[in-house]
Design an enzyme around this catalytic site. Structure first.
Site, PDB file in Angstrom:
ATOM      1  N   CYS A 108       2.707  -8.727  -8.655  1.00 42.20           N
ATOM      2  CA  CYS A 108       4.010  -8.183  -9.036  1.00 42.20           C
ATOM      3  C   CYS A 108       5.050  -9.303  -9.185  1.00 42.20           C
ATOM      4  CB  CYS A 108       4.440  -7.102  -8.038  1.00 42.20           C
ATOM      5  SG  CYS A 108       5.764  -6.059  -8.654  1.00 42.20           S
TER       6      CYS A 108
ATOM      7  N   HIS B   8      -0.361  -3.380  -7.364  1.00 44.37           N
ATOM      8  CA  HIS B   8      -0.385  -3.835  -5.968  1.00 44.37           C
ATOM      9  C   HIS B   8      -1.706  -3.473  -5.282  1.00 44.37           C
ATOM     10  CE1 HIS B   8       3.877  -4.993  -5.404  1.00 44.37           C
ATOM     11  NE2 HIS B   8       4.107  -4.101  -6.341  1.00 44.37           N
TER      12      HIS B   8
ATOM     13  N   GLU C  66      -2.813  -4.594  -2.579  1.00 40.81           N
ATOM     14  CA  GLU C  66      -2.597  -4.546  -1.127  1.00 40.81           C
ATOM     15  C   GLU C  66      -2.081  -3.179  -0.669  1.00 40.81           C
ATOM     16  OE1 GLU C  66      -0.513  -5.727  -3.239  1.00 40.81           O
ATOM     17  OE2 GLU C  66       1.556  -5.697  -2.510  1.00 40.81           O
TER      18      GLU C  66
END
Lengths: 219, 80
Positions: free
Chosen positions: A86, A194, A196
């Site tokens: 990002c 993302h 994560e």
């Protein structure tokens, strides 16, 4: 696998990615402040998501010139793995480690939702736990994710197989539906979604976990 | 010495914000606006008194930070 996460003023996914790295690898990453001048000896450097320097001037513009970035760029030029998620992707393009730029979303709106990505080329240390053609659900959360590169750069990216992930339903106007790209040697990966935030079913998806599993298996 | 720097999107780079502004102008009744390109304007106050040196420094500032030359052009104007 030893890793470092760079923390800029305005980073907000630094702890998320640290949790993901620790959960999957069992090793806590070193958090490195952007004002430091030297990186510790690590296998992976992560530039996390967020809004470094409030996105002033351009997303990632100030962070790309932070003191630590000299070391990050030098290290990446030696072929050592570097991941930008990002805002981290925006920073990688601002430093020139990845080609192109991330512009304001074509719809002008901040887009925050899960998107389906196609794994385009899974032949890297970041992605080889995936298979080419896999469809994975990963959240995006950005205002400036509209990937742009000139026609020559774009065709070079396609010819060299540097497109890592493509949106199935383009949320931001990115050229060629690009969600993430590698550098030529596939030692640098930048992506807007993302992974994560998708490391377990309690988060809505565990499709991001394989990125961290790939890294741990390879580094 | 003062300088004005305009940073604008290159021709051929889509400008969705400019398009939205154009659309709103038209809905306000401003007809005949054929295009809007939006950009940034920066005003710099410099110690340098030599115009050539100031210009050279400004070019470097634009290349290194003020503009992203992948997508943007810049224009420098010196005011002594």
């Amino acid at each position: 696998m030893k890793s470092a996460v760079i923390v800029f003023p305005g980073s907000n996914c630094d702890r998320d990615v640290a949790v993901a790295l620790e959960q999957v690898s069992g090793q806590k990453p070193t958090m490195v402040w952007h004002g430091d001048s030297a990186l510790p000896e690590v296998d992976l450097v992560v530039l996390p998501g967020g809004f470094s320097f409030g996105d002033y001037l351009r997303s990632g513009a100030m962070a790309g010139r932070s003191p630590i970035m000299k070391d990050v760029v030098d290290r990446a030029h030696k072929g050592k793995p570097t991941l930008g998620i990002c805002n981290g992707f925006q920073i990688l393009t601002e430093t020139g480690l990845l080609p192109g730029a991330l512009m304001r979303n074509a719809g002008l709106k901040f887009v925050c939702r899960s998107v389906t990505l196609k794994v385009e080329h899974a032949n890297s240390a970041f992605t080889n736990a995936y298979t080419n053609g896999d469809l994975i659900d990963i959240p995006v959360a950005h205002h400036d994710g509209n990937y742009f590169a000139d026609a020559d750069t774009l065709s070079a990216l396609e010819d060299n197989g540097q497109v890592a992930f493509r949106y199935q339903d383009n949320p931001n106007g990115s050229l060629n539906d690009i969600a993430g790209i590698y550098n030529e040697s596939r030692s640098v990966l930048g992506l807007m979604p993302h992974p994560e935030r998708a490391i377990g079913d309690e988060l809505g998806s565990s499709d991001g976990r394989k990125m961290f599993e790939s890294l741990i298996a390879n580094l | 010495m003062k300088a004005k720097v305009h940073v604008t999107l290159k021709n051929g780079v889509l400008d969705p914000q400019g398009k939205a502004i154009q659309h709103t102008l038209s809905s306000l009744g401003f007809d005949g606006v054929n295009g809007v390109r939006q950009g940034k304007f920066l005003e710099l106050d410099l110690d340098e008194t030599d115009a050539a040196k100031a210009e050279a420094a400004l070019v470097e500032m634009c290349e290194k930070l003020l503009a992203n030359t992948v997508i943007e052009d810049y224009d420098i104007e010196l005011i002594s």
